[in-house]
Design an enzyme around this catalytic site. Structure first.
Site, short mmCIF file in Angstrom:
data_model
loop_
_atom_site.label_atom_id
_atom_site.label_comp_id
_atom_site.label_asym_id
_atom_site.label_seq_id
_atom_site.Cartn_x
_atom_site.Cartn_y
_atom_site.Cartn_z
CG HIS A 190 -2.06 -0.94 0.87
ND1 HIS A 190 -2.20 -2.33 1.08
CD2 HIS A 190 -3.33 -0.65 0.01
CE1 HIS A 190 -3.13 -2.80 0.55
NE2 HIS A 190 -3.95 -2.10 -0.09
NE ARG A 297 -6.20 0.70 -2.42
CZ ARG A 297 -5.62 1.02 -3.60
NH1 ARG A 297 -5.63 2.26 -4.28
NH2 ARG A 297 -5.22 -0.05 -4.48
NE ARG A 333 -11.05 -0.98 -0.59
CZ ARG A 333 -10.08 -1.35 -0.99
NH1 ARG A 333 -9.58 -1.97 -1.96
NH2 ARG A 333 -9.00 -0.56 -0.35
CD GLU A 432 -10.15 -7.37 -2.86
OE1 GLU A 432 -9.07 -6.52 -3.15
OE2 GLU A 432 -10.61 -6.93 -1.98
CG ASN A 455 -3.03 -4.34 -6.27
OD1 ASN A 455 -2.84 -4.48 -7.34
ND2 ASN A 455 -3.62 -3.47 -5.78
CG ASP A 456 -5.70 -7.86 -1.60
OD1 ASP A 456 -4.85 -8.28 -1.02
OD2 ASP A 456 -6.40 -7.05 -1.41
NE ARG A 466 -1.29 -5.68 -1.73
CZ ARG A 466 -2.35 -4.97 -1.94
NH1 ARG A 466 -3.57 -5.61 -1.91
NH2 ARG A 466 -2.59 -3.77 -2.29
CB CYS A 503 -9.91 -0.92 -8.85
SG CYS A 503 -10.42 -2.00 -7.86
C1 PEP Z 1 -6.70 -4.84 -4.90
O1 PEP Z 1 -6.44 -5.75 -3.96
O2 PEP Z 1 -6.40 -5.26 -6.01
C2 PEP Z 1 -7.25 -3.63 -4.63
C3 PEP Z 1 -7.36 -2.75 -5.60
O3 PEP Z 1 -7.27 -3.23 -3.29
P1 PEP Z 1 -6.32 -2.81 -2.39
O4 PEP Z 1 -4.92 -2.52 -3.07
O5 PEP Z 1 -6.49 -1.57 -1.64
O6 PEP Z 1 -6.03 -4.14 -1.47
MG MG Z 2 -7.46 -5.50 -2.19
#
Ligand code: PEP
Ligand code: MG
Length: 578
Positions: A190, A297, A333, A432, A455-456, A466, A503
């Site tokens: 993050h 977020r 979200r 995710e 990402n998740d 990650r 996203c």
């Molecule tokens: C993701 O997991 O791809 C996402 C957009 O949410 P975050 O990066 O905030 O976990």
């Molecule tokens: Mg995520």
């Protein structure tokens, strides 16, 4: 000159003097001071000693220590801190060698410690640990000052740190912090995401940095290639200055696309939305040519203030974001707390595997007052514009139903008090996890839209943390497993006739845009500074070319082969980026 290779997480070039923060356990680099700065360093030293002593006295008094051994340890530490000859050695070093207070403390204490450690008497050699302890205590006070300095910067710096929290990154004053480099971290941690949103060039996972840097060093952070150069030679500096100028020209040229549609050469419209962490970033999304917010977020409201936000705090933040984008969509979200997003204070569950633990929607479903407070605010904001709500980390239908039931409860509460809201506010979910991707068809029956959080999705599908630099090379969207899951979700969303966007960070990655379009994706939500670049790619291709590329990729079995193929295609369109 020292060149370090890490992971490029936020593009751009920054050239400035370094500022080292977050330095617990750091080896303190030798930093020079000017003769005129001697007295300032001596005052810092005196204060650090005084504070350390008071601290020890307070601990001793508060704990009412009975045990004689522990009393002895405190006594030794305090005796040391009061010892004049010891203090003099340190201040002499500052005065004579023109070094910072922290360097002198660290150098002298380490010298004493290694001397003790080498003595053939176990009582004395064990005292080395005490010396390291004293060093740490003094450095904590000395380096605490650095944070203050960071708050009052007057010149441009690049931040070097072992690691940074997302909130530290978000708190940087962008006028002066022009780049950062960390020893740890991964591409979709993050912290990296926030850097990208802020448009600060950043490189992570560089390994030990501190021993190479001094206050008069010059550091180049090359967020395009994932390189950090410490003390560049003249030729390298000249080349980088030129490269930075070219990048600036390139970016201002891209910004000219702002008011043009994100439309392929054969007329297919793509919607480009922005990801934000703070409501004031909504303006940047529009300024960069974005068509709304695809991911807000909201947990950053928690991470930043240090206090639990009230319903009004939530509402005001959402209202600000909606105001900035007018009639365009704002996908809010619900809080995604947990894993690497922990508040400064308060809630912090004790979990061995936080990424698999009580995070995100799971946490909200266990703390209904907190969840309902946020949902009330979202619903109230829904009358201000095109507001949509999205639940993160939904893994199955039960979770979605539970979250929607709570949303309905909150609607009923609002009805009771005649508080207006949009009863038809779209309700979407993030895909995710492999579980939700594989059952997307079921989830689509009860969702108004999907947004794929790659990402998740990558983290959970490939079992790769990650934010962990040790396994960062395994973290790849080009893995056939990930591409199959994305294809599956796109098809299920299409069959059900619901909205679909991506996203995760892959949507900000110029290399992946053609592939995503070829897979049928028509809405992308990305880091605002990347919108012009992605728009340029979209405007340069035809859907037929993207479909062809996607078909070809589907026949490949190696992530490296896929990545190279995608890179070649993107480089032909935007050679300046690569
Ligand atoms: C993701 O997991 O791809 C996402 C957009 O949410 P975050 O990066 O905030 O976990
Ligand atoms: Mg995520």
């Amino acid at each position: 000159m020292e060149i370090r290779k890490g992971i490029a997480v936020s593009p751009g070039i920054a050239i400035a003097r370094p500022m080292l923060i977050d330095s617990k356990d750091y080896r303190i680099p030798r930093r020079s001071i000017l003769p005129s700065q001697r007295s300032r360093e001596i005052v810092r030293l005196r204060k650090a000693f005084a504070t350390a002593l008071t601290e020890l006295e307070q601990i001793e008094a508060a704990q009412n220590i009975e045990e004689s051994k522990i009393r002895d340890i405190f006594a030794v530490h305090m005796r040391f801190l009061r010892d004049r000859s010891f203090r003099r050695r340190i201040s002499d070093m500052v005065n004579n060698e023109l070094v910072t207070a922290e360097y002198a403390v660290s150098a002298i204490l380490r010298e004493i410690a290694s001397h003790f450690a080498g003595i053939d008497d176990s009582y004395i050699s064990e005292r080395a640990a005490d010396i390291y302890d004293i060093e740490k205590r003094l450095l904590t006070h000395l380096l605490g000052k650095r944070q203050e300095e960071l708050d009052h910067l007057r010149e441009e710096v690049v931040i070097l740190a072992r690691d940074l929290t997302p909130t530290q990154t978000a708190g940087f004053n962008k006028s002066f912090v022009i780049g950062f480099a960390t020893e740890k971290g991964g591409r979709t941690s993050h912290t990296a995401i926030v850097a990208r949103s802020l448009g600060i060039p950043a490189v992570v996972a560089l390994g030990d940095l501190s021993s190479e840097v001094s206050a008069d060093s010059v550091v180049i952070v090359d967020g395009n290639r994932g390189v950090v150069v410490i003390d560049p030679d003249e030729e390298t500096l000249r080349q980088y200055n030129q490269y930075a100028r070219q990048m600036t020209q390139f970016i201002s040229k891209l910004n000219e696309l702002r008011d043009l549609p994100a439309e392929t050469r054969d007329g297919i419209d793509v919607q480009l939305l922005g990801n934000i962490e703070f409501p004031n970033e909504a303006e940047m999304v529009i300024a960069k040519g974005g068509q709304g917010i695809g991911l807000y977020r909201t947990e950053f409201l928690y991470l930043y203030g240090g206090q639990e936000p009230t319903e009004e705090d939530h509402y005001n933040a959402y209202a600000e974001a909606v105001r900035s984008v007018g009639k365009r969509p704002v996908v809010i979200r619900s809080m995604d707390l947990g894993a690497d997003k922990l508040p400064h204070s308060g809630w912090r569950p004790n979990e061995a595997n936080p990424v698999l633990g009580l995070r995100s929607i799971r946490y909200c479903l266990q703390d209904l007052p907190l969840f309902k407070t946020q949902l009330r605010a979202i619903l109230r904001a829904s009358v201000l514009g095109d507001v949509r709500v999205m639940f993160p980390l939904i893994t199955n239908l039960q979770e979605l139903r539970q979250a929607k039931m709570i949303l309905r409860d909150v609607m009923e509460d609002l009805d009771e008090y005649a508080v207006p809201y949009n009863a038809h506010m779209p309700v979407g979910i993030m895909i995710e996890t492999p579980s939700s991707a594989l059952t997307a068809g079921l989830l689509a029956n009860e969702s108004d839209f999907f947004s794929i959080g790659t990402n998740d999705l990558i983290q959970y599908t490939l079992a790769v943390d990650r934010a962990n630099e040790h396994v960062s090379t395994l973290f790849s969207a080009a893995e056939p497993a990930i591409l199959r899951l994305i294809r599956n979700v796109v098809q299920d969303a299409f069959k059900a006739g619901i909205g679909l966007s991506i996203c995760g960070e892959v949507a900000s990655d110029p290399e992946f845009i053609m592939l995503l379009l070829g897979m049928g994706v028509r809405t992308l939500s990305l880091a605002p500074p990347m919108i012009p670049e992605v728009k340029k790619i979209i405007r340069s291709v035809t859907i037929e070319e993207c479909n062809e590329l996607s078909r070809k990729v589907a026949t490949m079995d190696s992530p490296r082969q896929i990545k190279n193929y995608l890179r070649d295609a993107a480089t032909r369109i935007l050679p300046e980026t690569f």
